[in-house]
Every structure is written in C-alpha cells, then in structure tokens.
Design a protein around this motif. Structure first.
Motif, PDB file in Angstrom:
ATOM      1  N   LYS A   1      47.126  -6.238 -14.690  1.00 40.76           N
ATOM      2  CA  LYS A   1      46.801  -5.520 -13.245  1.00 40.76           C
ATOM      3  C   LYS A   1      47.420  -4.336 -13.026  1.00 40.76           C
ATOM      4  O   LYS A   1      46.839  -3.139 -12.627  1.00 40.76           O
ATOM      5  CB  LYS A   1      47.355  -6.433 -12.432  1.00 40.76           C
ATOM      6  N   LYS A   2      48.526  -3.898 -13.612  1.00 38.85           N
ATOM      7  CA  LYS A   2      49.305  -2.688 -13.269  1.00 38.85           C
ATOM      8  C   LYS A   2      48.855  -1.601 -14.178  1.00 38.85           C
ATOM      9  O   LYS A   2      48.699  -0.505 -13.843  1.00 38.85           O
ATOM     10  CB  LYS A   2      50.773  -2.934 -13.610  1.00 38.85           C
ATOM     11  N   PHE A   3      48.382  -1.851 -15.330  1.00 39.49           N
ATOM     12  CA  PHE A   3      47.796  -0.921 -16.203  1.00 39.49           C
ATOM     13  C   PHE A   3      46.305  -1.258 -16.734  1.00 39.49           C
ATOM     14  O   PHE A   3      46.148  -1.313 -17.994  1.00 39.49           O
ATOM     15  CB  PHE A   3      48.698  -0.635 -17.374  1.00 39.49           C
ATOM     16  N   SER A   4      45.206  -1.566 -15.654  1.00 41.47           N
ATOM     17  CA  SER A   4      44.086  -1.729 -16.194  1.00 41.47           C
ATOM     18  C   SER A   4      43.575  -0.665 -16.934  1.00 41.47           C
ATOM     19  O   SER A   4      42.495  -0.896 -17.920  1.00 41.47           O
ATOM     20  CB  SER A   4      43.300  -2.223 -14.944  1.00 41.47           C
ATOM     21  N   GLN A   5      43.644   0.496 -16.604  1.00 39.98           N
ATOM     22  CA  GLN A   5      43.394   1.505 -17.408  1.00 39.98           C
ATOM     23  C   GLN A   5      43.421   1.447 -18.744  1.00 39.98           C
ATOM     24  O   GLN A   5      42.378   1.743 -19.654  1.00 39.98           O
ATOM     25  CB  GLN A   5      43.800   3.088 -16.812  1.00 39.98           C
ATOM     26  N   TYR A   6      44.619   0.935 -19.184  1.00 43.54           N
ATOM     27  CA  TYR A   6      44.715   0.655 -20.614  1.00 43.54           C
ATOM     28  C   TYR A   6      43.873  -0.271 -21.229  1.00 43.54           C
ATOM     29  O   TYR A   6      43.306   0.127 -22.437  1.00 43.54           O
ATOM     30  CB  TYR A   6      46.432   0.208 -20.901  1.00 43.54           C
ATOM     31  N   HIS A   7      43.381  -1.266 -20.575  1.00 48.16           N
ATOM     32  CA  HIS A   7      42.539  -2.274 -21.119  1.00 48.16           C
ATOM     33  C   HIS A   7      41.018  -1.939 -20.954  1.00 48.16           C
ATOM     34  O   HIS A   7      40.037  -1.994 -21.738  1.00 48.16           O
ATOM     35  CB  HIS A   7      42.797  -3.588 -20.603  1.00 48.16           C
ATOM     36  N   ASP A   8      40.594  -1.351 -19.686  1.00 44.27           N
ATOM     37  CA  ASP A   8      39.290  -0.949 -19.376  1.00 44.27           C
ATOM     38  C   ASP A   8      38.733   0.177 -20.415  1.00 44.27           C
ATOM     39  O   ASP A   8      37.616   0.069 -20.613  1.00 44.27           O
ATOM     40  CB  ASP A   8      39.106  -0.673 -17.869  1.00 44.27           C
ATOM     41  N   ARG A   9      39.607   1.054 -20.458  1.00 46.59           N
ATOM     42  CA  ARG A   9      39.339   2.022 -21.412  1.00 46.59           C
ATOM     43  C   ARG A   9      39.636   1.917 -22.796  1.00 46.59           C
ATOM     44  O   ARG A   9      39.239   2.837 -23.510  1.00 46.59           O
ATOM     45  CB  ARG A   9      39.781   3.563 -20.927  1.00 46.59           C
TER      46      ARG A   9
END
Length: 882
Positions: free
Chosen positions: A618-626
């Motif tokens: 949740k806090k670092f969704s950017q890491y997973h989404d991208r």
C-alpha cells in the motif's frame, strides 16, 4: 524390458558409473579455511598494514596515533609481547572477561599456527586504529607502542610467506548460474526458458558471493539433481526428430475470448462483443490473459518464431477521476507479449513459473497497427498477451467508478461476487458504457520456426536415430572431442577408454548408437571434471594454461572458455601476465561479459537480496505496479558497465555526475525529460544527491526493511561494502532496542538513546552518522525531506546531518560522499578484496594480504580505473598461482 524399467536401470547404471568409476573424489570438503578457523572471523575485513591505514585512522578520528605509528616499521626496540598484553589487554580480554569474544591471556607467539597469526593480526589492526587500549585505560608509551607494532608487523610478514606455501588448492563446483551458462555455451542452447537447475537447492553465500568454494558443498540431493539436469540437457541438446514443417496459425477474436459482456465488476475485464476485436481493461497480473485455447499443444519445436498482432490503445483519455483508476494517463497503453508452457499451468489465467516476457509494446491511441515480434519459443510453449500497465485491481476500480458514473446499468445483484447473470433483464451492460482505458486486440498470428538450430560441429549429428555404421574408433573420437569441451582441458586416454567401455556396455544392453552416446554424455556431465570449475582429478601434464583459461572465463563470463581461450591454452599463450591481460580485455568486449556486471554487482552490493523484504504494497504501490525491482538492478548494472568499459575511476561508485534511467526510474528520482521505456545515460545536476551507488534505488531499497528505512542497516552496508570495515555483531544479550527507547519519537532520537547503552555505543558512533545521511531517501529510494506516517501525513523533518567518529561534520548525503571520497584508497582496498573473492571463487587467505596491498598500490598509480583493476586482478600472483 519395458521403457520405464530400462530408464530406471539406465539411471542406476549412470549413477554407479559417474560416482564409483569416475568420481574418486571426496565431495565433502572440510568447511574451514586455513586463514579463518572461526566462521565469525574474516581477515579480509581487517585493515591493511601500510597502504591505507593512515586514511583509516583519520576517518575514525584517530589522527593522534599517526605520529606514534608512522615510523613503527623502522623501530627495532625489543619488547616482551606477553608483558604488553598483560599490562594493556588482559583486563578486558582475559580469563574473567572476554570483550568482543576475544581472549588474549593465553595467546602464544607461534605465528605458524593459523589461530595465533590471525589473532595477532587482529591486535595489530586494533593498535593501528587506536581501539586498543580503550580511551578510559592508560595508553602504552610511545616507545612501547612503536616497538609492539614493529614486532607484530615483522612476524606477520614472515607468516605471510610461510602460509602462502601451505595453502591447499580449493576444489570449487559450479554454482547454479555457472551451470546454466556452461551448458548454454557447451551445446549452443537457448536457455531463456530452459533451466535444468530450477530444482537445485539455493547456493550458500559468503558475504553475498554465491561462487565461493568453501560454501558450495555437494549434497546427496544436489548430486541427484545433477543427474537429472544432465539428462534434461542432453535430451534437449541432441534431440533426434524429423524435420519440422513451419506452422502458420491465425487467431481471431473468437479464438481469443468468448465473453460478450460484464454486468458487474470482476477480477478481470475482457470482452469480445461482436467478433471484431477483444478489449482488455485490466492490468492485474493474477487475472486472465489473452490466449487461444485451441493452440494448447503449443509450437512444434524449439526455434525462433514471428508473432504478429494487430492492436491499438483505446480510451487513454477518459472522463473519470484519475485517482479512481490509479494509472498515469500520460503513459501510452502497453501490450505485453509472453510465452508460457501450458504443461506448467493454464496459460489464459494468472501466471506460472514458465512465463517469459518477449516484448512490451507501447500502442498507438485509436490507431490499429500490426506489431511484429521475433522471439525464441521452446517446444510446447504458447504466446499470450496482457495489458501491462492497465488499472489494477480492476474489480476495485470498477466498484468505485460504476456507482458514481454508471449507476443506471447496475443490476440489484451487482455486488454479488458469485452471480453469473444479472438479477434483472438488461440490454445495456457495465462493459458497454465503461469508458476506461483498454488494450484492443484485432487478431494474432504466429509463424515458424525459422531454420533449425545448428548443432555444434564437434557433436555428432543424428537424423533419425538409425545411424548404426559408427565404428568404435569414431566413438572414441566423439568422446575425446566432447571431453575436451566439457572438461575444459585435453582429454586423457584412460578416461576416454573408460567412457568407451561404458558405451559398449550400453550397446550390449540393447541401446542403439544414439541412446548409448547420450548416456555416456550424461555420465560425463555428472563427472567432477565437468561439475568443478578447475579439474579436480586426473589432471594431465601441462594443464596449468587450461586452469588459467577456466579462471578467466568463470571470472568474466561465469561460463566455460571459448574457442579462442582454449586455443591460447593449447599453445601455451597464457603463461605470462601480458597474454592473460590481453585475453581479459578481449573477453570484456564479448556480450557474455554481461554476466560479470550482473553477478559481481549482485554479490558486492548485495543486490541478490533485493526483493527478500519487498516494500509494503500500500505505501509503495509504485514499486509493485511498475515492477521496479528489475529496473533498479538494471540501472546499477549499466552504471557499472559504463565505468568498466570506459575505464573510469572507481570514485564514480561513491559519487558521479551521471546515471542510467528509464521513464519509471526518472519519475521515481524526479528527473525531468525522460519519456522512454528504454534506459538512457543522463547527466545529473551539480546539486543532485543521486550520484554514485549510494543514490541508486537498488542499494537504497535493499538496505531497507520494506516498511521504513533504517540508518543502522544503511550505515552497516556502507561500512561493509564501501569502506570494508564491518562492525562487530551486537552482543547476543542486547536487544535491538532497549526498553527506555520507547519514549523517543524519531529514529534519530531512538538511536541516540540506544548509544547510551555501553555495549552499543562504540559501534553505533561509526554506524549511525553514515545512515543518517541516507535518510533523505525513503525505502524505495525516492527523495524526501519529511517523514510521513501510514496515512501519508508528515510528522517530522528529515535530519541528514551527522558527525563522524573523527569529528568531521556533514549536513547531507552530498557532503558525506565528499568525506568518503577523501578515503578513496580505503574504498579501493575494499573493492579489490571483493573482486578478488569473486575472481578466485574463495575466501581470501592470510597469505593474500600482500597481494591485495600490491594491487591497491598499483591501482592508485593508474588513477583507479575499473578496467585497470580487472587487469591487475587477472595478472596477480593469486590469480595465476595454480
């Protein structure tokens, strides 16, 4: 005898032959080196005798001892070592108390003993650092200190020479990635999807390095996996099949999807309304992919195929609140093409371990275009398509959008997670009115394979398995040729005879020529002569050049020597440093040298641990989404390669004016003007904190715990991997945080209280300041000036200032890096030791210290070029000593 029974007997024969007749090797080596009798003691972590200890002393605030020690090596004053220890050391390191788990009251002076020499080396390092005796104790006189340092130094120099002659050659087996690369080059195999090592146990690591012989034990289970891997490899490499006719399959929308509508939010969005196209609106990796069910048998043979897809992006510009979709509308819609094995899992849903991305294509908006992709596909694999950067999770997205924008089409049971039909009759469905972004597929086709893979010329070619005219002399030549390549040195007549006899046994048991030879080859791939980097048994005379050839190739390529290297070894052209250096420089230009930049940086910088504590979803969704993890590693590898191929100074690893980014990393770093998905070299602004590896997301993420940053983790990482001075492990009776720390509100306050604990203070005064400087980066490497809580609210400013143990102050990471650059000789020593471990595939021994000293000294004379360092490594005595 049925086929199953024949296979079982064959494997038992193979196991007996490989282990009993060919092995003659004790695989379970003693797990202890001459230098490091205790696992927790590592000599190469201690400080140099001469070349860089002055800068080390200065760094740790010990300038006052420089004057005392600068001419110690010229002092000949006699001193009683035992009396010196009794007076200054035994109080803390004696029978009653053993600080740091060290005891010196019974320490002898026989430096021929490993333990004794190591402990005296440790004492010398502590004296050089000024850490013995501690500040609260009375220091020795200047005269006694000089005499003690001089005596220990002289004894250690003699010990280096004695221990050098006592070192036993290490037998090091191939690790997992070396095995894969070796069978790739031995058989000219494409290993993009083929991995016979996937069932191997993980390789144990030493300080991040997975190629250190002391750690690479050969277990019974691994031996079984070697036998199976040999079987898979030979069957793959020597496949006896009739010529395969090319296929040409065209898949229409009806082949790819049979769903015509969605009446409620679901975990996927994929519709084929009228047979004209398939629309995909979800980016969830665990949801459906576009796949033709009728092609479930996959491609007929290994080879290169052409995949053509007519597709377009639709509704990138949409009427919805961007926050509801959670995607970047400025980014083009991307189509990801994968190949996967239906035998592992159903291709049209979720994902499986065989998935391999062959292309990611940005699509034009509302303009259908045919995209052509050439890809290697293994037999039985199929192509699938997914919307790479689509909204996710689509069920949650639609559940937020539908009631706000399209309530008129929602049936009463739209929240029912298992409903297959709407509760009311409808003519218009949610999928009809939804105007969100989607990938549109008009059709897909696949054609191939191209002309088949050429078999290496030294391998026999069997058209249909009926070749029965091969003479025994031919078989011997085939075996000898295979042995030369597989064992990476000339074959020995006696071993060729043993394999020939084994071939005859198989023929007499009923095998035809092809299967008998295959079994022989499997036995050879199960032999220690193949499995070990340097041939451990039956070494022929004149094998030294071939040992050097293998060391070079496994250092720079993580694979076997090529034709040019074996030819140089065959003609004794690897017998001098100049020739070895020339080969190394040639090899660095080869694409296989990519393995060096990958595995050395993974090991040295601990990037092989990236992902072990993944950032919070949740806090670092950017890491997973991208999918930032592989991008982070790629930046560091390209950065390393730039420094290597241009022979730039290793100072760039501490600070640089450039890095490599694509659009996703540029966005993470706040770098403007980068819109490409491909990596490009970018020049950093003069005030950028990003220069060097300390500003790269790979390092900053691997030194975090996935939830928050830790100055301690990052500080220790710098001490270990940049300065080469790792702190001692914390005492076992000390908790990570003491109870009285709970009242602190920031990490700085917590650590300030932690340093009040006597047993923690000494190490934390060295660790914490360096970690504070890196607090300006969050757990995935994004820059921050304030701390934020779980709800995203800021609660405190980030304080990156610090004071090193020597009193030097800095305000931020930029100033801290300048202080590190003042210690570039110390960093050079650290890097030399790390690269020597990787190049030699072993822990550094007591006798390696003079070698390290010479390399560091000459590297400084060459202005610290990274390519120069590689040359100095391969021409060093340690590398050439066989």
């Amino acid at each position: 005898m049925d086929s199953v029974e024949k296979k079982g007997n064959g494997m038992r024969l193979l196991s007996r032959f490989a282990l009993l007749r060919l092995g003659r090797l004790d695989f379970k080596q003693p797990h202890r080196s001459a230098l490091h009798p205790h696992k927790e003691m590592r000599l190469h972590q201690s400080f140099p005798l001469r070349s860089s200890w002055m800068s080390v002393l200065s760094f740790f605030g010990l300038s006052s001892v420089l004057g005392l020690l600068s001419d110690a090596q010229n002092i000949n004053t006699e001193i009683n070592p035992s009396a010196f220890l009794e007076q200054h050391c035994v109080q803390c390191h004696g029978a009653e108390k053993q600080k740091g788990d060290r005891r010196f009251d019974s320490l002898g002076t026989d430096f021929s003993k490993d333990d004794t020499a190591y402990e005296w080396q440790e004492i010398l390092d502590m004296l050089n650092l000024g850490e013995m005796p501690p500040e609260e104790e009375a220091p020795p006189s200047s005269k006694d200190l000089r005499a003690m340092v001089s005596w220990i130094t002289g004894e250690l120099e003699l010990a280096y020479q004695r221990h050098a002659s006592d070192e036993t050659p290490l037998l090091r087996r191939l690790n997992r990635y070396e095995y894969r690369y070796t069978i790739r080059d031995l058989f000219d195999l494409n290993i993009e999807s083929f991995d016979p090592t996937d069932s191997f146990p993980p390789d144990e690591k030493f300080e991040g390095f997975a190629n250190v012989g002391e750690e690479l034990i050969l277990s019974d289970y691994l031996l079984e996996q070697y036998l199976e891997a040999a079987s898979q490899t030979i069957e793959k490499a020597i496949a006896v099949k009739p010529d395969t006719s090319p296929i040409h399959e065209v898949f229409t929308p009806d082949d790819l999807c049979d769903r015509t509508y969605h009446f409620r939010p679901q975990i996927w969005f994929e519709v084929n309304v009228d047979g004209s196209y398939v629309d995909v609106g979800h980016g969830d990796r665990k949801s459906d992919r576009v796949y033709a069910d009728r092609f479930n048998k996959g491609v007929p043979a290994d080879g290169y195929y052409t995949i053509r897809i007519k597709s377009e992006g639709v509704n990138r510009e949409h009427p919805y609140d961007p926050k509801l979709l959670g995607i970047d509308r400025n980014e083009p819609i991307k189509m990801e093409v994968l190949v996967t094995d239906p035998r592992v899992g159903y291709p049209g849903r979720r994902y499986n371990a065989s998935d391999r991305t062959v292309a990611t294509v940005p699509l034009l908006d509302h303009e259908a275009k045919i995209y052509e992709i050439r890809a290697w596909i293994d037999e039985g694999f199929v192509p699938v398509i997914r919307y790479a950067n689509g909204p996710r999770p689509i069920k949650g997205v639609l559940s937020r959008i539908a009631p706000v924008y399209h309530p008129e089409v929602l049936p009463s049971n739209w929240r029912d997670g298992v409903a297959a039909q709407p509760a009311e009759n409808q003519e218009v469905y949610l999928s009809d009115v939804y105007q969100g972004p989607r990938m549109r597929i008009h059709w897909m086709e696949i054609h191939g394979p191209e002309a088949g893979r050429e078999t290496p010329e030294w391998l026999p070619i069997f058209d249909d398995g009926s070749n029965l005219d091969t003479t025994l002399s031919d078989i011997e030549q085939i075996i000898a040729d295979f042995a030369f390549k597989a064992f990476r040195r000339p074959s020995i007549p006696s071993e060729v005879e043993r394999y020939r006899d084994f071939y005859q046994e198989r023929r007499e048991s009923g095998d035809d020529v092809v299967n008998a030879l295959k079994t022989v080859f499997k036995a050879m791939l199960s032999s220690p002569n193949f499995l070990y980097v340097e041939t451990p048994l039956d070494e022929p005379d004149g094998s030294k050049p071939f040992t050097i050839a293998s060391r070079l190739s496994y250092f720079l390529w993580s694979s076997m020597p090529d034709e040019a290297l074996l030819d140089a070894a065959s003609h004794d052209r690897l017998d001098d440093p100049k020739s070895i250096a020339a080969q190394a420089l040639r090899m660095l230009q080869d694409s296989k040298a990519r393995a060096f930049s990958k595995h050395f940086t993974d090991s040295w910088l601990r990037l092989n641990e990236l992902g072990s504590m993944p950032p919070d979803l949740k806090k670092f969704s950017q890491y997973h989404d991208r999918d930032l993890e592989p991008l982070m590693k790629e930046e560091t590898r390209l950065f390393f390669e730039d420094i290597l191929h241009n022979n730039r100074s290793i100072e760039n690893f501490i600070d640089s004016d450039f890095t490599y980014v694509n659009r996703y990393l540029a966005d993470l770093y706040g770098i403007k003007g980068v819109s490409s998905d491909f990596f490009n070299r970018v020049r950093l602004p003069a005030d950028s904190p990003r220069g060097g590896v300390l500003g790269q997301a790979s390092v900053l993420t691997v030194t975090s715990n996935g939830v928050e940053t830790s100055p301690v983790m990052r500080g220790i990482w710098v001490l270990e991997n940049i300065l080469g001075t790792p702190p001692a492990p914390p005492p076992p009776d000390v908790e990570p945080l003491e109870p009285d720390i709970r009242g602190a509100t920031t990490i700085r306050e917590q650590l300030a209280k932690h340093r009040k604990v006597e047993t923690c203070a000494d190490c934390h005064r060295k660790i914490d300041p360096i970690g504070f400087a890196l607090e300006s980066f969050d757990p995935i490497g994004s820059y921050r000036s304030k701390y934020h809580d779980d709800r995203g609210r800021s609660y405190s400013k980030v304080d990156t200032s610090g004071t090193l143990a020597n009193g030097e102050k800095f305000a931020d990471v930029t100033e801290m890096k300048r202080l590190l650059l003042d210690r570039k000789n110390q960093f050079a020593r650290c890097l030399v030791e790390k690269m020597l471990i990787y190049a030699l595939g072993r822990e550094l021994h007591f006798s390696d210290r003079p070698v390290v000293d010479r390399i560091v000294s000459e590297l400084a004379e060459r202005n610290y070029g990274l390519k120069d360092l590689v040359e100095l490594i391969v021409t060093s005595e340690a590398f050439r000593d066989v």
